[in-house]
Design an enzyme around this catalytic site. Structure first.
Site, PDB file in Angstrom:
ATOM      1  N   LYS A 111      60.272 -12.049 -41.900  1.00  0.00           N
ATOM      2  CA  LYS A 111      61.548 -11.466 -42.325  1.00  0.00           C
ATOM      3  C   LYS A 111      62.554 -11.589 -41.184  1.00  0.00           C
ATOM      4  O   LYS A 111      62.231 -11.336 -40.024  1.00  0.00           O
ATOM      5  CB  LYS A 111      61.374 -10.007 -42.735  1.00  0.00           C
ATOM      6  CG  LYS A 111      62.679  -9.344 -43.196  1.00  0.00           C
ATOM      7  CD  LYS A 111      62.432  -8.089 -43.999  1.00  0.00           C
ATOM      8  CE  LYS A 111      62.068  -6.883 -43.201  1.00  0.00           C
ATOM      9  NZ  LYS A 111      63.010  -6.497 -42.125  1.00  0.00           N
ATOM     10  N   GLU A 151      69.106  -3.393 -47.865  1.00  0.00           N
ATOM     11  CA  GLU A 151      68.965  -2.052 -47.282  1.00  0.00           C
ATOM     12  C   GLU A 151      70.323  -1.358 -47.180  1.00  0.00           C
ATOM     13  O   GLU A 151      71.325  -1.963 -46.762  1.00  0.00           O
ATOM     14  CB  GLU A 151      68.335  -2.150 -45.882  1.00  0.00           C
ATOM     15  CG  GLU A 151      68.236  -0.782 -45.191  1.00  0.00           C
ATOM     16  CD  GLU A 151      67.348  -0.745 -43.967  1.00  0.00           C
ATOM     17  OE1 GLU A 151      66.765  -1.791 -43.619  1.00  0.00           O
ATOM     18  OE2 GLU A 151      67.235   0.341 -43.377  1.00  0.00           O
TER      19      GLU A 151
END
Ligand code: KIV
Length: 276
Positions: free
Chosen positions: A123, A193
């Site tokens: 990631k 997020e």
């Protein structure tokens, strides 16, 4: 070798192409962080789809105020430990702060996390030009990439704190453009997020790769939480987007199972966990 409980039911391994199939079939992805073999085994036993060795370990394991002090060696150590607790759950590991400063470093970090530690995917935060280049280079070497947009914790100083991103129209359009860019660069998954529910929904509908939200509302293709938040053991105030799933339950296994169940049924996150 980590000894698996013989009673753990067998299931087909979760794969990167399998995540795309889940989006196509409308099956929500359950993702949770883990930092060691024992908790990884709990995720595996609960049927969590994706285990993330997040650089959040800098905060919840090491006790720092941000993720920035986490090094590649820390990530390799924890990823290898988590890999020993997993069998069928897909393992994703974070590229820590500055390990993506150029493509050569990103490739080196990806090679260690996948080749040495056992991750299946890495990631990377943001969509700056050097990040898009790194995504392309990693994918070209068969290292699948999960992008991470919105409130990217490694940019805490740039943001002036852990602040919700994409609230204004222009900022929202920018995050949407970043999502399209990381998809075009070759990412197979995006973590969204800390953003308004409507923005995460727009992104989820605009890209063909799955999105996994944390503080991004219920319309993402999946949800992720930090394990310590889910168990209610993170010191300080509980973040608005998280939920203590251990409250009223008598085991870690039951708490993780309830999270997985609530995500799959679409009842977590509830309106009180979202930003509008
Ligand atoms: O580091 C981490 O745990 C993460 C999640 C919050 C998505 O990036």
């Amino acid at each position: 070798m980590y000894v698996h409980n013989a009673s753990t039911p067998d299931r087909k391994p979760v794969t990167v192409p399998g995540l795309r199939a889940m989006k196509a079939e409308g099956r929500r992805i359950v993702m949770l962080t883990a930092y060691d073999a024992s908790f990884a085994f709990q995720l595996e036993s609960a049927g969590v789809d994706v285990a993330l060795v997040g650089d959040s370990l800098g905060m919840v394991v090491q006790g720092h105020a941000s993720t920035l002090p986490v090094t590649l060696d820390h990530m390799v150590y924890h990823t290898a430990a988590v890999a020993r607790g997993l069998r069928s759950t897909l393992l994703v590991a974070d590229l820590p702060f500055m390990s993506d400063r150029d493509t050569a470093h990103a490739l080196e970090a990806g090679a260690r996390l996948v080749g040495e530690a056992g991750a299946a995917m890495v990631k990377i935060e943001g969509a700056a030009p050097h990040v898009l280049e790194a995504i392309g280079a990693l994918v070209a070497r068969a290292i699948p990439v999960c992008a991470h947009l919105g409130l990217t914790p490694q940019s805490v100083h740039k943001f002036g704190g852990f602040r919700i991103q994409g609230r204004e129209q222009e900022a929202a359009d920018r995050v949407l453009a970043e999502a399209r860019a990381v998809e075009a660069a070759g990412a197979d998954l995006i973590v969204l997020e800390g953003m308004p529910t409507t923005l995460a929904q727009r992104i989820t509908e605009a890209v063909s790769i799955p999105t996994v939200g944390i503080g991004a509302g219920p319309h993402c293709d999946g949800q992720v939480l930090v394990l310590h938040d889910l168990l209610g053991v993170t010191p300080g105030k509980r973040p608005k987007f998280s939920k203590d799933f251990l409250l009223g339950r008598d085991s870690v296994a039951a708490a993780i199972g309830a999270f997985a169940d609530d995500v799959r049924r679409g009842v977590f996150p509830a309106p009180e966990h979202c930003f509008n």
